[in-house]
Design a protein around this motif. Structure first.
Motif, PDB file in Angstrom:
ATOM      1  N   TYR A  28       0.828  -1.208   0.000  1.00 59.83           N
ATOM      2  CA  TYR A  28       0.000   0.000   0.000  1.00 59.83           C
ATOM      3  C   TYR A  28       0.868   1.267   0.000  1.00 59.83           C
ATOM      4  CZ  TYR A  28      -4.568  -2.181   0.618  1.00 59.83           C
ATOM      5  OH  TYR A  28      -5.731  -2.879   0.420  1.00 59.83           O
ATOM      6  N   LEU A  29       1.975   1.246   0.740  1.00 61.68           N
ATOM      7  CA  LEU A  29       2.855   2.419   0.777  1.00 61.68           C
ATOM      8  C   LEU A  29       3.446   2.693  -0.593  1.00 61.68           C
ATOM      9  CD1 LEU A  29       4.697   1.806   4.182  1.00 61.68           C
ATOM     10  CD2 LEU A  29       2.932   3.512   3.690  1.00 61.68           C
ATOM     11  N   ILE A  30       3.766   1.621  -1.348  1.00 61.39           N
ATOM     12  CA  ILE A  30       4.261   1.798  -2.716  1.00 61.39           C
ATOM     13  C   ILE A  30       3.152   2.325  -3.612  1.00 61.39           C
ATOM     14  CG2 ILE A  30       5.102   0.563  -4.760  1.00 61.39           C
ATOM     15  CD1 ILE A  30       6.548  -1.359  -2.825  1.00 61.39           C
ATOM     16  N   TYR A  31       1.956   1.770  -3.462  1.00 62.57           N
ATOM     17  CA  TYR A  31       0.836   2.156  -4.318  1.00 62.57           C
ATOM     18  C   TYR A  31       0.512   3.647  -4.186  1.00 62.57           C
ATOM     19  CZ  TYR A  31      -3.861   2.205  -6.330  1.00 62.57           C
ATOM     20  OH  TYR A  31      -4.962   2.501  -7.083  1.00 62.57           O
ATOM     21  N   PHE A  32       0.602   4.167  -2.947  1.00 59.07           N
ATOM     22  CA  PHE A  32       0.287   5.578  -2.714  1.00 59.07           C
ATOM     23  C   PHE A  32       1.531   6.473  -2.770  1.00 59.07           C
ATOM     24  CE2 PHE A  32      -3.386   3.504  -0.598  1.00 59.07           C
ATOM     25  CZ  PHE A  32      -4.396   4.132  -1.303  1.00 59.07           C
ATOM     26  N   ASP A  33       2.659   5.924  -3.278  1.00 60.81           N
ATOM     27  CA  ASP A  33       3.899   6.704  -3.450  1.00 60.81           C
ATOM     28  C   ASP A  33       4.400   7.310  -2.143  1.00 60.81           C
ATOM     29  OD1 ASP A  33       4.466   6.364  -6.204  1.00 60.81           O
ATOM     30  OD2 ASP A  33       2.874   7.784  -6.714  1.00 60.81           O
ATOM     31  N   LEU A  34       4.258   6.563  -1.052  1.00 56.72           N
ATOM     32  CA  LEU A  34       4.693   7.069   0.247  1.00 56.72           C
ATOM     33  C   LEU A  34       6.096   6.600   0.610  1.00 56.72           C
ATOM     34  CD1 LEU A  34       1.348   6.613   2.236  1.00 56.72           C
ATOM     35  CD2 LEU A  34       2.287   8.719   1.255  1.00 56.72           C
ATOM     36  N   ILE A  35       6.605   5.595  -0.088  1.00 49.96           N
ATOM     37  CA  ILE A  35       7.977   5.131   0.114  1.00 49.96           C
ATOM     38  C   ILE A  35       8.595   4.883  -1.259  1.00 49.96           C
ATOM     39  CG2 ILE A  35       7.496   4.062   2.366  1.00 49.96           C
ATOM     40  CD1 ILE A  35       7.432   1.353   0.945  1.00 49.96           C
ATOM     41  N   PRO A  36       9.919   4.787  -1.346  1.00 52.05           N
ATOM     42  CA  PRO A  36      10.543   4.486  -2.649  1.00 52.05           C
ATOM     43  C   PRO A  36      10.023   3.175  -3.220  1.00 52.05           C
ATOM     44  CG  PRO A  36      12.187   5.181  -1.048  1.00 52.05           C
ATOM     45  CD  PRO A  36      10.906   5.014  -0.288  1.00 52.05           C
ATOM     46  N   HIS A  37       9.937   3.125  -4.543  1.00 48.20           N
ATOM     47  CA  HIS A  37       9.419   1.929  -5.187  1.00 48.20           C
ATOM     48  C   HIS A  37      10.392   0.750  -5.086  1.00 48.20           C
ATOM     49  CE1 HIS A  37       6.783   4.723  -7.893  1.00 48.20           C
ATOM     50  NE2 HIS A  37       6.426   4.736  -6.619  1.00 48.20           N
ATOM     51  N   CYS A  38      11.664   1.051  -4.969  1.00 52.48           N
ATOM     52  CA  CYS A  38      12.672  -0.006  -4.831  1.00 52.48           C
ATOM     53  C   CYS A  38      13.582   0.321  -3.641  1.00 52.48           C
ATOM     54  CB  CYS A  38      13.521  -0.128  -6.096  1.00 52.48           C
ATOM     55  SG  CYS A  38      12.589  -0.692  -7.543  1.00 52.48           S
ATOM     56  N   PHE A  39      14.069  -0.730  -2.975  1.00 52.25           N
ATOM     57  CA  PHE A  39      14.937  -0.535  -1.811  1.00 52.25           C
ATOM     58  C   PHE A  39      16.054  -1.574  -1.856  1.00 52.25           C
ATOM     59  CE2 PHE A  39      15.800  -1.559   2.755  1.00 52.25           C
ATOM     60  CZ  PHE A  39      16.540  -0.410   3.020  1.00 52.25           C
ATOM     61  N   CYS A  48      11.282  -4.448  -4.846  1.00 50.91           N
ATOM     62  CA  CYS A  48      11.175  -3.546  -5.984  1.00 50.91           C
ATOM     63  C   CYS A  48       9.813  -3.759  -6.628  1.00 50.91           C
ATOM     64  CB  CYS A  48      12.291  -3.805  -6.997  1.00 50.91           C
ATOM     65  SG  CYS A  48      12.506  -2.453  -8.193  1.00 50.91           S
ATOM     66  N   ALA A  49       9.052  -2.683  -6.779  1.00 54.26           N
ATOM     67  CA  ALA A  49       7.698  -2.782  -7.341  1.00 54.26           C
ATOM     68  C   ALA A  49       7.327  -1.440  -7.945  1.00 54.26           C
ATOM     69  CB  ALA A  49       6.694  -3.197  -6.264  1.00 54.26           C
ATOM     70  N   THR A  50       6.118  -1.349  -8.500  1.00 53.35           N
ATOM     71  CA  THR A  50       5.606  -0.104  -9.069  1.00 53.35           C
ATOM     72  C   THR A  50       4.184   0.110  -8.569  1.00 53.35           C
ATOM     73  OG1 THR A  50       4.665  -1.179 -11.024  1.00 53.35           O
ATOM     74  CG2 THR A  50       6.973  -0.468 -11.157  1.00 53.35           C
ATOM     75  N   PRO A  51       3.694   1.354  -8.583  1.00 49.83           N
ATOM     76  CA  PRO A  51       2.300   1.591  -8.180  1.00 49.83           C
ATOM     77  C   PRO A  51       1.287   0.844  -9.033  1.00 49.83           C
ATOM     78  CG  PRO A  51       3.523   3.650  -8.193  1.00 49.83           C
ATOM     79  CD  PRO A  51       4.421   2.615  -8.816  1.00 49.83           C
ATOM     80  N   ASP A  52       1.633   0.577 -10.298  1.00 48.12           N
ATOM     81  CA  ASP A  52       0.725  -0.174 -11.162  1.00 48.12           C
ATOM     82  C   ASP A  52       0.675  -1.649 -10.807  1.00 48.12           C
ATOM     83  OD1 ASP A  52       0.093   2.103 -12.624  1.00 48.12           O
ATOM     84  OD2 ASP A  52       1.783   1.816 -13.990  1.00 48.12           O
ATOM     85  N   ASN A  53       1.713  -2.133 -10.166  1.00 48.89           N
ATOM     86  CA  ASN A  53       1.776  -3.541  -9.764  1.00 48.89           C
ATOM     87  C   ASN A  53       2.564  -3.633  -8.456  1.00 48.89           C
ATOM     88  OD1 ASN A  53       1.516  -6.317  -9.789  1.00 48.89           O
ATOM     89  ND2 ASN A  53       3.207  -6.641 -11.209  1.00 48.89           N
ATOM     90  N   PRO A  54       1.950  -3.201  -7.344  1.00 47.09           N
ATOM     91  CA  PRO A  54       2.682  -3.083  -6.076  1.00 47.09           C
ATOM     92  C   PRO A  54       2.886  -4.435  -5.384  1.00 47.09           C
ATOM     93  CG  PRO A  54       0.397  -2.454  -5.761  1.00 47.09           C
ATOM     94  CD  PRO A  54       0.552  -2.763  -7.225  1.00 47.09           C
ATOM     95  N   THR A  55       3.731  -5.274  -5.996  1.00 46.29           N
ATOM     96  CA  THR A  55       4.045  -6.590  -5.440  1.00 46.29           C
ATOM     97  C   THR A  55       5.480  -6.546  -4.945  1.00 46.29           C
ATOM     98  OG1 THR A  55       2.616  -7.533  -7.135  1.00 46.29           O
ATOM     99  CG2 THR A  55       4.024  -9.049  -5.927  1.00 46.29           C
ATOM    100  N   PRO A  56       5.711  -6.300  -3.665  1.00 41.96           N
ATOM    101  CA  PRO A  56       7.053  -5.942  -3.212  1.00 41.96           C
ATOM    102  C   PRO A  56       8.081  -7.073  -3.189  1.00 41.96           C
ATOM    103  CG  PRO A  56       5.524  -5.995  -1.366  1.00 41.96           C
ATOM    104  CD  PRO A  56       4.709  -6.183  -2.606  1.00 41.96           C
ATOM    105  N   PHE A  57       7.748  -8.249  -2.683  1.00 42.47           N
ATOM    106  CA  PHE A  57       8.769  -9.258  -2.402  1.00 42.47           C
ATOM    107  C   PHE A  57       8.703 -10.495  -3.298  1.00 42.47           C
ATOM    108  CE2 PHE A  57       7.798  -7.068   1.647  1.00 42.47           C
ATOM    109  CZ  PHE A  57       9.013  -6.406   1.791  1.00 42.47           C
ATOM    110  N   LEU A  58       7.611 -10.678  -4.024  1.00 44.19           N
ATOM    111  CA  LEU A  58       7.452 -11.832  -4.908  1.00 44.19           C
ATOM    112  C   LEU A  58       6.978 -11.355  -6.272  1.00 44.19           C
ATOM    113  CD1 LEU A  58       5.511 -14.196  -2.453  1.00 44.19           C
ATOM    114  CD2 LEU A  58       7.909 -14.437  -3.106  1.00 44.19           C
ATOM    115  N   ASN A  59       6.995 -12.236  -7.266  1.00 46.67           N
ATOM    116  CA  ASN A  59       6.352 -11.861  -8.522  1.00 46.67           C
ATOM    117  C   ASN A  59       4.841 -11.877  -8.333  1.00 46.67           C
ATOM    118  OD1 ASN A  59       5.085 -14.477  -9.538  1.00 46.67           O
ATOM    119  ND2 ASN A  59       7.202 -15.153  -9.287  1.00 46.67           N
TER     120      ASN A  59
END
Length: 250
Positions: A28-39, A48-59
């Protein structure tokens, strides 16, 4: 599962739920641009994810599958646990809602399909005995619809009239189950119309729905209300007689 102690099984499951809850927060933090998209940490990708597909740790496919599993567990607990504390119930319900929304933010078609199929499976699994009881009257109606077609065949063009439908039906059901003969109407508005007024009346009621679904409206909300009402009434009339009393006024 075959060699782990049973009490550890629930601890592992709780760990999974906590992990998904943490992952969901990051999503959710990635989706709303509240944290960096990649770390990255020491040149190692943490997520690493994008707001269009905010899947942080897995595909997104794997994440959708795991989310569907967790949703299933939460939904099962909501429906089956009776000794909840208020805070626990609110948390599980809140978690179920947010994780369901999170699933639909992912670009995972497999996750969408799994969501609906798992919800349907859980409902059937929990209420399977009630579902069996539900189907008993359905089978009775199919008995009734069979005899309705006989009335229609003999009175195809103009029907039997508004007051003679059940009397005509009972002439065909003399040797059948009393539960069928005790019904007060055919439990299908379209069959009822066909038996009352023949093919002319049946075409008329179908035309009514055709007009409701194709009429043009300036307002999108009004257009939606008209069409969803027509759809609900159409489906309802497949298993009941509603063009009378307060339902028709509604």
């Amino acid at each position: 599962m075959s060699f782990i102690r049973k009490d550890f099984t629930y601890k592992i499951l709780s760990g999974l739920l906590f992990g998904i809850f943490f992952s969901e927060i990051i999503s959710y933090l990635i989706y709303f641009d509240l944290i960096p998209h990649c770390f990255y940490l020491n040149n190692n990708k943490i997520y690493c994810a994008t707001p269009d597909n905010p899947t942080p740790f897995l595909n997104h496919v794997s994440y959708g599958i795991i989310l569907s599993f967790v949703i299933s567990v939460l939904f099962y607990k909501i429906l089956t646990t009776t000794n909840y504390k208020a805070k626990e119930f609110l948390f599980i319900s809140f978690f179920f809602t947010t994780i369901s929304i999170n699933l639909f933010l992912q670009a995972s078609h497999a996750g969408y399909i799994l969501f609906f199929t798992s919800i349907l499976f859980i409902l059937m699994y929990i209420y399977r005995y009630k579902i069996i009881k539900f189907f008993i009257p359905i089978f009775l109606l199919f008995g009734l619809w069979y005899y309705s077609t006989k009335v229609i065949q003999d009175n195809f063009w103009f029907g039997v009239g508004t007051g003679d439908v059940m009397d005509e039906l009972k002439t065909y059901t003399k040797n059948t189950d009393l539960s069928i003969r005790s019904l007060k109407d055919p439990h299908n508005e379209f069959l009822d119309f066909f038996m009352k007024f023949g093919i002319l009346g049946f075409v008329l009621i179908i035309y009514l729905f055709f007009k409701l679904l194709t009429i043009k409206n300036d307002g999108k909300l009004l257009d939606f209300i008209l069409k969803v009402t027509a759809l609900i009434m159409f489906i309802s009339m497949l298993q009941g007689v509603y063009l009378k009393g307060w339902m028709f006024i509604f």
